[in-house]
Enzyme design. Structure first.
Site, PDB file in Angstrom:
ATOM      1  N   CYS A 113       0.544  -1.295   0.081  1.00 49.39           N
ATOM      2  CA  CYS A 113      -0.187  -0.060   0.186  1.00 49.39           C
ATOM      3  C   CYS A 113       0.749   1.260   0.068  1.00 49.39           C
ATOM      4  O   CYS A 113       0.423   2.457  -0.425  1.00 49.39           O
ATOM      5  CB  CYS A 113      -0.911   0.095   1.181  1.00 49.39           C
ATOM      6  SG  CYS A 113      -1.939  -1.306   1.269  1.00 49.39           S
ATOM      7  N   HIS A 255      -4.041   6.947   2.262  1.00 51.08           N
ATOM      8  CA  HIS A 255      -4.220   5.769   1.583  1.00 51.08           C
ATOM      9  C   HIS A 255      -5.414   5.260   2.223  1.00 51.08           C
ATOM     10  O   HIS A 255      -5.927   5.374   3.377  1.00 51.08           O
ATOM     11  CB  HIS A 255      -3.093   4.701   2.156  1.00 51.08           C
ATOM     12  CG  HIS A 255      -3.522   3.354   1.856  1.00 51.08           C
ATOM     13  ND1 HIS A 255      -3.779   2.811   0.471  1.00 51.08           N
ATOM     14  CD2 HIS A 255      -3.807   2.327   2.647  1.00 51.08           C
ATOM     15  CE1 HIS A 255      -4.130   1.415   0.655  1.00 51.08           C
ATOM     16  NE2 HIS A 255      -3.888   0.989   1.855  1.00 51.08           N
ATOM     17  N   ASN A 285     -10.076  -0.880  -1.262  1.00 51.88           N
ATOM     18  CA  ASN A 285      -8.446  -0.764  -1.219  1.00 51.88           C
ATOM     19  C   ASN A 285      -7.859  -1.090  -2.196  1.00 51.88           C
ATOM     20  O   ASN A 285      -7.955  -2.671  -2.364  1.00 51.88           O
ATOM     21  CB  ASN A 285      -8.322  -1.215   0.448  1.00 51.88           C
ATOM     22  CG  ASN A 285      -6.685  -1.145   0.697  1.00 51.88           C
ATOM     23  OD1 ASN A 285      -5.877  -0.808  -0.208  1.00 51.88           O
ATOM     24  ND2 ASN A 285      -6.277  -1.470   1.764  1.00 51.88           N
TER      25      ASN A 285
HETATM   26  N1  COA Z   1     -18.945  -9.784   7.751  1.00 49.38           N
HETATM   27  C1  COA Z   1     -19.520  -9.983   8.847  1.00 49.38           C
HETATM   28  N2  COA Z   1     -18.685 -10.606  10.040  1.00 49.38           N
HETATM   29  C2  COA Z   1     -17.216 -10.319   9.934  1.00 49.38           C
HETATM   30  C3  COA Z   1     -16.628 -10.003   8.822  1.00 49.38           C
HETATM   31  C4  COA Z   1     -17.444  -9.807   7.540  1.00 49.38           C
HETATM   32  N3  COA Z   1     -17.149  -9.751   6.409  1.00 49.38           N
HETATM   33  N4  COA Z   1     -15.346 -10.129   8.884  1.00 49.38           N
HETATM   34  C5  COA Z   1     -15.293 -10.578  10.144  1.00 49.38           C
HETATM   35  N5  COA Z   1     -16.412 -10.615  10.970  1.00 49.38           N
HETATM   36  C6  COA Z   1     -16.770 -11.131  12.205  1.00 49.38           C
HETATM   37  C7  COA Z   1     -15.531 -11.563  12.865  1.00 49.38           C
HETATM   38  O1  COA Z   1     -15.460 -13.029  12.645  1.00 49.38           O
HETATM   39  C8  COA Z   1     -15.874 -11.408  14.259  1.00 49.38           C
HETATM   40  O2  COA Z   1     -16.903 -12.287  14.682  1.00 49.38           O
HETATM   41  P1  COA Z   1     -16.856 -12.706  16.119  1.00 49.38           P
HETATM   42  O3  COA Z   1     -16.926 -11.549  17.046  1.00 49.38           O
HETATM   43  O4  COA Z   1     -18.010 -13.530  16.391  1.00 49.38           O
HETATM   44  O5  COA Z   1     -15.581 -13.342  16.420  1.00 49.38           O
HETATM   45  C9  COA Z   1     -16.662  -9.756  14.350  1.00 49.38           C
HETATM   46  O6  COA Z   1     -16.783  -9.779  12.917  1.00 49.38           O
HETATM   47  C10 COA Z   1     -15.450  -8.855  14.551  1.00 49.38           C
HETATM   48  O7  COA Z   1     -14.355  -9.028  13.777  1.00 49.38           O
HETATM   49  P2  COA Z   1     -13.159  -8.054  13.779  1.00 49.38           P
HETATM   50  O8  COA Z   1     -11.850  -9.055  13.307  1.00 49.38           O
HETATM   51  O9  COA Z   1     -12.990  -7.844  15.341  1.00 49.38           O
HETATM   52  O10 COA Z   1     -13.534  -6.811  13.038  1.00 49.38           O
HETATM   53  P3  COA Z   1     -12.760  -5.664  12.834  1.00 49.38           P
HETATM   54  O11 COA Z   1     -13.776  -4.591  13.415  1.00 49.38           O
HETATM   55  O12 COA Z   1     -11.454  -5.680  13.312  1.00 49.38           O
HETATM   56  O13 COA Z   1     -12.973  -5.362  11.316  1.00 49.38           O
HETATM   57  C11 COA Z   1     -11.541  -5.622   9.549  1.00 49.38           C
HETATM   58  C12 COA Z   1     -12.228  -6.155  10.559  1.00 49.38           C
HETATM   59  C13 COA Z   1     -10.480  -6.561   8.675  1.00 49.38           C
HETATM   60  C14 COA Z   1     -12.457  -4.718   8.740  1.00 49.38           C
HETATM   61  C15 COA Z   1     -10.493  -4.561  10.345  1.00 49.38           C
HETATM   62  O14 COA Z   1      -9.668  -5.224  11.160  1.00 49.38           O
HETATM   63  C16 COA Z   1      -9.739  -3.759   9.405  1.00 49.38           C
HETATM   64  O15 COA Z   1      -9.910  -3.127   8.543  1.00 49.38           O
HETATM   65  N6  COA Z   1      -8.366  -3.931   9.544  1.00 49.38           N
HETATM   66  C17 COA Z   1      -7.238  -3.123   8.751  1.00 49.38           C
HETATM   67  C18 COA Z   1      -7.299  -3.850   7.275  1.00 49.38           C
HETATM   68  C19 COA Z   1      -6.443  -2.819   6.474  1.00 49.38           C
HETATM   69  O16 COA Z   1      -6.852  -2.087   6.268  1.00 49.38           O
HETATM   70  N7  COA Z   1      -5.757  -3.941   5.531  1.00 49.38           N
HETATM   71  C20 COA Z   1      -5.170  -3.321   4.398  1.00 49.38           C
HETATM   72  C21 COA Z   1      -4.074  -2.514   5.138  1.00 49.38           C
HETATM   73  S1  COA Z   1      -3.098  -1.508   4.100  1.00 49.38           S
END
Ligand code: COA
Length: 330
Positions: A113, A255, A285
């Site tokens: 990224c 970004h 993204n």
């Molecule tokens: N739809 C529905 N539920 C989902 C899901 C989806 N697509 N993805 C995960 N979940 C669930 C998880 O299983 C979890 O359930 P549980 O509590 O029963 O275990 C719950 O939602 C919360 O998951 P969590 O991983 O805590 O969510 P989050 O708020 O951290 O969001 C991301 C997940 C990936 C969106 C977030 O962590 C994120 O954006 N991270 C950075 C990613 C990024 O920017 N990457 C590129 C870097 S340049």
């Protein structure tokens, strides 16, 4: 030393759109969850056989046309991507051939990224040193080629597309151009966002394919924490050492990883949200592609004009991060 500026921008995205509602049919998720947790509504996805070099060539020809520079006058092509057409040759070579940039040399940069921002910095150095007149910097990714569409935490985030910038020297009386940057990597975070197999560590085998190790592996929470801490930290340091605050910035172009990462950075930087460029809702993204796409969106909306003080920021796999200040060039 010459001063470098961005002379033009061109972008390219595939025609096909993958909406959150489409994803609802593919994995256990919902439009509401995706919008609330990421701000993404849709992303563009490449057609079968549509490659990074195809999108790069399309974007580059648009940028060259806008700059009034002929492909024959391009000196250097830098392609920031983690989804090259092939491991070798470099995508820059394929783009050089596709656009007919007969005298250009080039290379790829693989820093996920942060790719476009780092590549702009490298491109600018070749102008500042006086070695070149016209440098093309490309940030394009076809993330759909390395995303596991059974992994709901990851597949909802990424999209395909990107853009190209033409970098030239400024006119002597021009007050625009690159000002300053801080870039930083922290390899101790490498395992949290990676593509495990296909390299020298785990060469391709039946086992790596069976274990789905050729797809992006992401530990979202860890990446999220790094991003929300690092983005405002680098921006603050950069502003401070230039005697500036968030108030002085006309346009903030971060970004587009997750809307919550962007809004959290803005809060910490005390950056009014109307000065921030956000288009993650439309493109998701696109890894190295987000910044050129955001620049194009900002220009189209009249949000970015010649002479504006622009702050760019990025975070991504590596971990890698960066911030850059520039007076916008056109
Ligand atoms: N739809 C529905 N539920 C989902 C899901 C989806 N697509 N993805 C995960 N979940 C669930 C998880 O299983 C979890 O359930 P549980 O509590 O029963 O275990 C719950 O939602 C919360 O998951 P969590 O991983 O805590 O969510 P989050 O708020 O951290 O969001 C991301 C997940 C990936 C969106 C977030 O962590 C994120 O954006 N991270 C950075 C990613 C990024 O920017 N990457 C590129 C870097 S340049």
């Amino acid at each position: 030393m010459a001063k470098a500026k961005v002379k033009s921008i061109g972008t390219a995205v595939p025609a096909k759109i993958l909406s959150n509602f489409d994803l609802e049919k593919m994995v256990e998720t919902s439009n509401e969850w995706i919008v609330e947790r990421t701000g993404i509504h849709q992303r563009h996805i490449a057609a079968h056989g549509q490659t990074t070099s195809d999108l790069s060539a399309e974007a580059t020809l648009r940028a060259l046309d806008a700059a009034g520079v002929s492909p024959a006058d391009v000196d250097l092509i830098i392609v920031a991507t983690i989804t090259p057409d092939m491991q070798l040759p470099a995508t820059a070579c394929l783009v050089q051939d596709k656009i007919g940039a007969k005298k250009a040399w080039g290379f790829d940069m693989s820093i996920a990224c942060s790719g476009f921002l780092y590549a702009m910095q490298v491109g600018a150095q070749f102008i500042q040193s006086g070695a070149h007149k016209n440098v093309v910097v490309i940030g394009v990714d076809v993330m759909s080629s390395i995303i596991d569409y059974t992994d709901r935490q990851t597949c909802i985030i990424f999209g395909d597309g990107g853009g190209a910038a033409v970098i030239t020297a400024t006119e002597s009386d021009d007050e625009v151009g690159f000002i300053d940057f801080i870039h930083e990597v922290d390899g101790s975070g490498g395992e949290f966002l990676c593509l495990p197999a296909g390299g020298s560590k785990l060469p391709t085998s039946h086992e790596t394919v069976d274990k789905r190790l050729h797809f992006v592996h992401q530990e979202g929470k860890v990446v999220f924490k790094y991003a929300t801490r690092k983005m405002p930290e680098l921006c603050s340091r950069l502003l401070e050492r230039n005697g500036l605050t968030g108030e002085d910035v006309d346009v903030f172009i971060p970004h587009q990883a997750n809307l919550r990462i962007i809004t959290s950075a803005c809060e910490r930087l005390k950056m009014p949200i109307e000065r921030v460029v956000i288009n993650i809702d439309e493109f998701g993204n696109t890894t190295a592609g987000t910044l050129p796409l955001a620049i194009e969106s900002a220009i189209a909306k009249g949000q970015l004009k010649k002479g504006d003080l622009v702050l760019f920021a990025t975070v991504g796999a590596g971990f890698s991060a960066g911030a850059m200040l520039m007076r916008w060039g056109f």
